[in-house]
Design a protein around this motif. Structure first.
Motif, PDB file in Angstrom:
ATOM      1  N   LYS A 205       1.465  -1.077   0.285  1.00  0.00           N
ATOM      2  CA  LYS A 205      -0.013  -0.227   0.055  1.00  0.00           C
ATOM      3  C   LYS A 205       1.360   1.156  -0.019  1.00  0.00           C
ATOM      4  CE  LYS A 205      -3.664  -2.815   2.274  1.00  0.00           C
ATOM      5  NZ  LYS A 205      -4.288  -2.378   3.755  1.00  0.00           N
ATOM      6  N   SER A 206       0.511   2.201  -0.940  1.00  0.00           N
ATOM      7  CA  SER A 206       1.888   3.310  -1.000  1.00  0.00           C
ATOM      8  C   SER A 206       0.518   4.492  -0.209  1.00  0.00           C
ATOM      9  CB  SER A 206       1.804   3.670  -2.422  1.00  0.00           C
ATOM     10  OG  SER A 206       0.307   4.580  -2.827  1.00  0.00           O
ATOM     11  N   VAL A 207       2.134   5.404   0.345  1.00  0.00           N
ATOM     12  CA  VAL A 207       1.185   6.411   1.054  1.00  0.00           C
ATOM     13  C   VAL A 207       2.014   7.565   0.319  1.00  0.00           C
ATOM     14  CG1 VAL A 207       2.134   7.273   3.580  1.00  0.00           C
ATOM     15  CG2 VAL A 207       2.355   4.869   3.296  1.00  0.00           C
ATOM     16  N   LYS A 208       0.959   8.481   0.492  1.00  0.00           N
ATOM     17  CA  LYS A 208       0.511   9.632  -0.193  1.00  0.00           C
ATOM     18  C   LYS A 208       1.606   9.959   0.578  1.00  0.00           C
ATOM     19  CE  LYS A 208      -0.860   8.269  -4.012  1.00  0.00           C
ATOM     20  NZ  LYS A 208      -0.775   8.656  -5.112  1.00  0.00           N
ATOM     21  N   ILE A 209       2.876  11.318   0.252  1.00  0.00           N
ATOM     22  CA  ILE A 209       3.168  12.323   1.039  1.00  0.00           C
ATOM     23  C   ILE A 209       2.709  13.463   0.591  1.00  0.00           C
ATOM     24  CG2 ILE A 209       5.155  13.132   2.066  1.00  0.00           C
ATOM     25  CD1 ILE A 209       6.460  10.861   1.164  1.00  0.00           C
ATOM     26  N   ASN A 210       2.402  14.093   1.683  1.00  0.00           N
ATOM     27  CA  ASN A 210       1.887  15.935   1.604  1.00  0.00           C
ATOM     28  C   ASN A 210       2.875  17.128   1.363  1.00  0.00           C
ATOM     29  OD1 ASN A 210       0.538  18.351   0.796  1.00  0.00           O
ATOM     30  ND2 ASN A 210      -0.732  18.044   2.659  1.00  0.00           N
ATOM     31  N   ARG A 211       3.705  17.556   0.402  1.00  0.00           N
ATOM     32  CA  ARG A 211       4.678  18.367   1.077  1.00  0.00           C
ATOM     33  C   ARG A 211       4.762  19.609   0.392  1.00  0.00           C
ATOM     34  NH1 ARG A 211       9.002  13.974  -0.354  1.00  0.00           N
ATOM     35  NH2 ARG A 211       8.140  12.562  -2.018  1.00  0.00           N
ATOM     36  N   ASN A 212       2.686  19.973   0.165  1.00  0.00           N
ATOM     37  CA  ASN A 212       2.689  20.959   0.937  1.00  0.00           C
ATOM     38  C   ASN A 212       2.789  21.672   2.165  1.00  0.00           C
ATOM     39  OD1 ASN A 212       1.828  21.836  -1.097  1.00  0.00           O
ATOM     40  ND2 ASN A 212      -0.386  21.309  -1.040  1.00  0.00           N
ATOM     41  N   LEU A 213       2.797  20.535   3.318  1.00  0.00           N
ATOM     42  CA  LEU A 213       3.007  20.461   4.698  1.00  0.00           C
ATOM     43  C   LEU A 213       4.377  21.242   5.077  1.00  0.00           C
ATOM     44  CD1 LEU A 213       1.287  17.232   5.855  1.00  0.00           C
ATOM     45  CD2 LEU A 213       0.713  20.046   6.384  1.00  0.00           C
TER      46      LEU A 213
END
Length: 57
Positions: A30-38
């Motif tokens: 399961k891939s984990v999406k990383i919010n780069r805006n954080l």
């Protein structure tokens, strides 16, 4: 901890172990999406400054 002492060899010596291994290998990750805006450049600089302050004490 040294990883060279870790024994990487394993044996599947029971039917249950083989079935479990097959299930683990066949299950897609399961891939984990990383919010780069954080992490903005400003927040990164602020974090670096705080870390430098803490380490200088």
């Amino acid at each position: 901890m040294a990883t060279s002492s870790f024994n990487k060899d394993f044996t599947l010596n029971t039917k249950k172990a083989v079935e479990s291994f097959e299930r683990i290998v066949s299950t897609p990750n399961k891939s984990v999406k990383i919010n780069r805006n954080l992490v903005s450049p400003e927040k990164e600089r602020r974090g670096e400054q705080k870390l430098k302050q803490m380490l200088s004490h």
